[in-house]
Design an enzyme around this catalytic site. Structure first.
Site, PDB file in Angstrom:
ATOM      1  N   SER A 161       8.665  -3.531  -3.961  1.00  0.00           N
ATOM      2  CA  SER A 161       8.009  -2.702  -4.966  1.00  0.00           C
ATOM      3  C   SER A 161       9.018  -1.803  -5.677  1.00  0.00           C
ATOM      4  O   SER A 161       9.935  -2.314  -6.319  1.00  0.00           O
ATOM      5  CB  SER A 161       6.875  -1.913  -4.286  1.00  0.00           C
ATOM      6  OG  SER A 161       5.998  -1.409  -5.248  1.00  0.00           O
ATOM      7  N   ASP A 241      -2.299  -8.885  -4.901  1.00  0.00           N
ATOM      8  CA  ASP A 241      -1.616  -7.580  -4.974  1.00  0.00           C
ATOM      9  C   ASP A 241      -2.316  -6.730  -6.033  1.00  0.00           C
ATOM     10  O   ASP A 241      -2.351  -7.122  -7.211  1.00  0.00           O
ATOM     11  CB  ASP A 241      -0.140  -7.803  -5.347  1.00  0.00           C
ATOM     12  CG  ASP A 241       0.696  -6.528  -5.241  1.00  0.00           C
ATOM     13  OD1 ASP A 241       0.193  -5.461  -5.636  1.00  0.00           O
ATOM     14  OD2 ASP A 241       1.839  -6.628  -4.776  1.00  0.00           O
ATOM     15  N   HIS A 276      -0.175  -6.320  -1.238  1.00  0.00           N
ATOM     16  CA  HIS A 276       1.068  -5.560  -1.443  1.00  0.00           C
ATOM     17  C   HIS A 276       1.630  -5.020  -0.127  1.00  0.00           C
ATOM     18  O   HIS A 276       2.656  -4.356  -0.116  1.00  0.00           O
ATOM     19  CB  HIS A 276       0.741  -4.374  -2.380  1.00  0.00           C
ATOM     20  CG  HIS A 276       1.934  -3.709  -2.997  1.00  0.00           C
ATOM     21  ND1 HIS A 276       2.733  -4.321  -3.948  1.00  0.00           N
ATOM     22  CD2 HIS A 276       2.461  -2.467  -2.836  1.00  0.00           C
ATOM     23  CE1 HIS A 276       3.683  -3.496  -4.335  1.00  0.00           C
ATOM     24  NE2 HIS A 276       3.560  -2.357  -3.674  1.00  0.00           N
TER      25      HIS A 276
HETATM   26  N1  LIG Z   1      -1.888   3.322  -0.592  1.00  0.00           N
HETATM   27  C1  LIG Z   1      -0.487   3.555  -0.611  1.00  0.00           C
HETATM   28  C2  LIG Z   1       0.013   3.329  -2.022  1.00  0.00           C
HETATM   29  C3  LIG Z   1       1.456   3.214  -2.074  1.00  0.00           C
HETATM   30  C4  LIG Z   1       1.954   1.902  -1.541  1.00  0.00           C
HETATM   31  O1  LIG Z   1       1.272   0.871  -1.486  1.00  0.00           O
HETATM   32  N2  LIG Z   1       3.187   1.966  -1.117  1.00  0.00           N
HETATM   33  C5  LIG Z   1       3.821   0.780  -0.635  1.00  0.00           C
HETATM   34  C6  LIG Z   1       5.112   0.614  -1.418  1.00  0.00           C
HETATM   35  S1  LIG Z   1       4.815   0.620  -3.153  1.00  0.00           S
HETATM   36  C7  LIG Z   1       4.132   0.909   0.839  1.00  0.00           C
HETATM   37  O2  LIG Z   1       5.024   0.250   1.323  1.00  0.00           O
HETATM   38  N3  LIG Z   1       3.404   1.786   1.542  1.00  0.00           N
HETATM   39  C8  LIG Z   1       3.679   2.101   2.913  1.00  0.00           C
HETATM   40  C9  LIG Z   1       3.231   1.094   3.921  1.00  0.00           C
HETATM   41  O3  LIG Z   1       2.481   0.160   3.604  1.00  0.00           O
HETATM   42  O4  LIG Z   1       3.662   1.218   5.086  1.00  0.00           O
HETATM   43  C10 LIG Z   1      -0.210   4.962  -0.164  1.00  0.00           C
HETATM   44  O5  LIG Z   1      -0.816   5.883  -0.698  1.00  0.00           O
HETATM   45  O6  LIG Z   1       0.624   5.109   0.752  1.00  0.00           O
END
Ligand SMILES: N[C@@H](CCC(=O)N[C@@H](CS)C(=O)NCC(=O)O)C(=O)O
Length: 299
Positions: A161, A241, A276
């Site tokens: 991302s 995604d 995602h």
């Molecule tokens: N719902 C997420 C939105 C952000 C998101 O999806 N972040 C991704 C990277 S863009 C991620 O890797 N989140 C942390 C994880 O899944 O451990 C949040 O608020 O933490």
């Protein structure tokens, strides 16, 4: 500067080192995790050093998200490479965050650029940190890594991302540095999507479009020669995604590559049903590991 090891955790056949160090680029303490693969502990010291894969995480992440959920360690042990998991931004009470306190800018969202604007330029220098200061610091810490790991030369980069953007951008800006680049659900064209315009506007300036071009992979491709079509870029992104259409726009990088030396170099895989999350990332980490292992001369 020295690297402090906060914990050394047995993981697969090697060890995950959770470290902290002071950074010149960000003027803060930075956390970084390093996976030292089993070959470090079992193989005799030879002139062939263990190569390194840098993995840049996405919005909201610390070095722990990918260390815990991407399963790079299993792959690192198969091929014999180390994995470095940097943080996604400077942190601390004195570091400015997002004025609206949202999660897509500021702390946890450094976007791997060198900020040039007002209050951000002091600390938000994640480009210099990831591509220069951190590798040099790791290489210098010979007491920990015994000079058996190559953090500087036989290295590759991947990311997810925002980190996918960081990997693509850093790779294209440093073609002599990285042997290969891959990305999971990357933001390929930040200049035209909400996450990217917010980050570039905030860190580089709303009107500094030439600065934006210095980091946008879709522009960099057009301005960077792929010598003898030597380099390939592997990308995976899932059809489920939720950020696909609005933020990621993977087809933009294929379109940007058309008519350039990168035309046949982008291996874009749109995979059915994946989202995602780290369930998606971990499903394709084996394919990315094999891709990087080939370019690092491990297979
Ligand atoms: N719902 C997420 C939105 C952000 C998101 O999806 N972040 C991704 C990277 S863009 C991620 O890797 N989140 C942390 C994880 O899944 O451990 C949040 O608020 O933490």
């Amino acid at each position: 500067m020295s690297l402090n090891i906060n914990s050394k955790i047995a993981s697969c056949g090697g060890k995950l080192l959770k470290c902290t160090h002071d950074s010149v680029a960000t003027k803060t303490a930075m956390n970084v995790n390093v996976y030292v693969p089993k070959q470090f502990y079992t193989a005799a010291k030879t002139s062939q050093k263990i190569p390194t894969l840098y993995f840049l995480s996405g919005l909201t992440c610390t070095p722990d998200n990918a260390s815990e959920k991407a399963f790079w360690q299993l792959q690192a042990d198969i091929y014999g490479f180390a994995v470095v998991f940097p943080d996604t931004s400077p942190r601390g009470d004195n570091v400015p965050g997002d004025p609206e306190n949202s999660w897509d800018f500021g702390k946890g969202a450094g976007f791997y650029v060198n900020a040039t604007t007002g209050k951000y330029k002091e600390n938000y220098n994640m480009y210099d940190y990831v591509h220069s200061e951190l590798p040099q610091l790791l290489q210098k810490n010979k007491d920990i890594f015994e000079d058996k790991i190559d953090f500087l030369e036989n290295v590759s980069i991947a990311g997810h991302s925002m980190g996918g953007f960081g990997a693509l951008s850093g790779f294209l800006k440093n073609l002599n540095k990285y042997k290969s680049c891959s990305a999971f659900a990357p933001i390929v064209n930040p200049s035209v999507v909400p996450w990217g315009t917010k980050a570039f506007g905030g860190y580089l300036g709303e009107t500094s479009k030439s600065k934006w071009d210095e980091y946008d992979p879709c522009t960099l491709l057009k301005n960077t020669e792929n010598p003898d079509n030597k380099y390939k870029i592997m990308i995976h992104v899932g059809t489920a995604d939720p950020f696909l259409e609005k933020q990621l726009k993977p087809q933009n990088i294929v379109a940007a590559a058309k008519g350039t030396t990168w035309e046949n170099a982008i291996d874009l895989n749109i995979v059915d049903g994946f989202d995602h999350s780290y369930y998606f990332i971990s499903s394709f980490v084996p394919a990315h590991a094999e891709f990087h292992a080939k370019h690092l001369g491990l297979i």
